[in-house]
Scaffold this motif. Structure first.
Motif, short mmCIF file in Angstrom:
data_model
loop_
_atom_site.label_atom_id
_atom_site.label_comp_id
_atom_site.label_asym_id
_atom_site.label_seq_id
_atom_site.Cartn_x
_atom_site.Cartn_y
_atom_site.Cartn_z
N ASN A 131 0.82 -1.35 -0.02
CA ASN A 131 0.05 0.04 0.11
C ASN A 131 0.99 1.26 -0.12
OD1 ASN A 131 -2.18 -1.64 -0.05
ND2 ASN A 131 -2.45 -1.67 2.36
N ARG A 132 2.22 1.31 0.82
CA ARG A 132 2.74 2.23 0.73
C ARG A 132 3.51 2.64 -0.48
NH1 ARG A 132 7.00 1.78 5.42
NH2 ARG A 132 5.12 1.66 6.43
N SER A 133 4.12 1.53 -1.21
CA SER A 133 4.60 1.56 -2.60
C SER A 133 3.42 2.02 -3.69
CB SER A 133 5.04 0.28 -2.98
OG SER A 133 5.46 0.32 -4.23
N SER A 136 2.88 5.79 -3.16
CA SER A 136 3.91 6.88 -3.76
C SER A 136 3.95 6.49 -5.12
CB SER A 136 5.15 5.85 -3.15
OG SER A 136 6.30 6.73 -3.71
N GLN A 137 3.92 5.80 -5.84
CA GLN A 137 3.54 5.68 -7.25
C GLN A 137 2.29 6.40 -7.78
OE1 GLN A 137 3.54 1.49 -8.64
NE2 GLN A 137 5.36 0.88 -7.81
N GLU A 138 1.06 6.50 -7.03
CA GLU A 138 0.12 7.09 -7.53
C GLU A 138 0.36 8.79 -7.34
OE1 GLU A 138 -3.08 5.94 -5.06
OE2 GLU A 138 -3.34 4.04 -6.60
N ARG A 142 0.72 11.48 -10.23
CA ARG A 142 -0.16 12.86 -10.29
C ARG A 142 0.56 13.79 -10.47
NH1 ARG A 142 -2.59 10.31 -5.60
NH2 ARG A 142 -1.38 11.75 -4.27
N ILE A 143 1.79 13.86 -9.94
CA ILE A 143 2.60 15.02 -10.12
C ILE A 143 3.06 15.21 -11.52
CG2 ILE A 143 5.01 15.88 -9.36
CD1 ILE A 143 4.66 14.71 -6.76
#
Length: 288
Positions: A131-133, A136-138, A142-143
């Motif tokens: 979930n943390r990874s 971070s990818q999402e 988005r950026i």
């Protein structure tokens, strides 16, 4: 005069610093023998240095053992009790048997519970990392997908939009086709060389297959031939019976083999025959 000297010596030997009761009990070799003023603010505690290294923890649930947390594995690793306590007349012995059985049942339950809890903990840790990874990818995506800030668009130099390079622009390789063709030819040559070596190994295996040991009977016969019961005629010399392989002498060294080819006519003949055989194998393309 002597009394004055003794008094002066006593004054000289007297210490010029104060000592507490603790310092009085400490010997001269102790660091607390002399009282030193301490600072009001204590220093940071020094972390003790642990000697050695901890071993790598073993993986309890490896990827190749997916059946570990299953009920079948738990039942196999901690089977239920099948024996019953013997009806002995000795009460002490019967009590000891009952105690041992209770301890065994407790160990079984503890093993099952620990495996289940450890598997749940591992799943929870893997879900947390996943979930943390994923978050971070999402966030990174988005950026990357967000539009250009308005202040940067208004303050950047005036350039015609048609002159700006698109985001997916990349430089073309001028020698791409030539490089790919060279790589393909090199790969085909390596594959052909590997295939030729494989065929040569298969042919060598076929030629030497008659001397292979493939059954237990052949292995037993070879062991009996090399290590017979009693004396071995192959180990016999002029002075000693064939009870030890060292009767034949020490093993040959590389230097002795090289010198033997120079001194013995038979050895030179064997080397010549081996070279002729290798030459014939190269000409015919197979093992002789």
């Amino acid at each position: 005069m002597s009394a004055v000297r003794s008094a002066r010596a006593a004054n000289v030997q007297a210490r010029g610093f104060s000592t507490t009761s603790t310092n009085l009990r400490a010997g001269p070799e102790s660091p607390h023998f002399i009282e030193i003023p301490r600072i009001i603010q204590p220093s940071n505690p020094i972390k003790p240095k642990v000697k050695g290294t901890l071993p790598v923890p073993r993986e309890i649930f490896p990827a190749r053992r997916t059946d570990k947390p299953s009920p079948q594995y738990l039942e196999a690793v901690s089977p239920a009790r099948t024996t019953k306590p013997s009806r002995s007349a000795d009460k002490l012995e019967r009590g000891q048997q009952l105690f041992n059985q209770r301890m065994a049942d407790r160990r079984r339950s503890h093993l099952r519970e620990s495996l289940s809890v450890l598997h749940q903990r591992k799943r929870a840790a893997e879900n947390t990392v996943f979930n943390r990874s994923k978050a971070s990818q999402e966030r990174r995506q988005r950026i990357l997908d967000q539009p250009e800030p308005e202040d940067e668009r208004l303050t950047r130099p005036s350039v015609v939009a048609a002159m700006l390079a698109p985001n997916d622009t990349f430089l073309r390789d001028a020698n791409r086709d030539q490089r790919l063709a060279f790589s393909k030819a090199r790969l085909e040559a390596k594959q052909a060389e590997k295939q030729a070596q494989q065929q040569d190994d298969i042919h060598s295996l076929y030629m030497n297959a008659r001397t292979f040991i493939t059954t237990e009977e052949q292995l037993s016969a070879e062991i009996d031939r090399v290590f017979p019961d009693g004396l071995n005629d192959a180990w016999r010399n002029d002075h000693q019976p064939g009870e030890n392989v060292w009767n034949l002498g020490t093993p040959q060294t590389v230097q002795s083999i090289v010198n033997e080819t120079r001194k013995s006519e038979t050895a030179r003949w064997d080397v010549t025959q081996d070279r002729v055989k290798q030459l014939g194998e190269q000409i015919t393309g197979g093992k002789l």
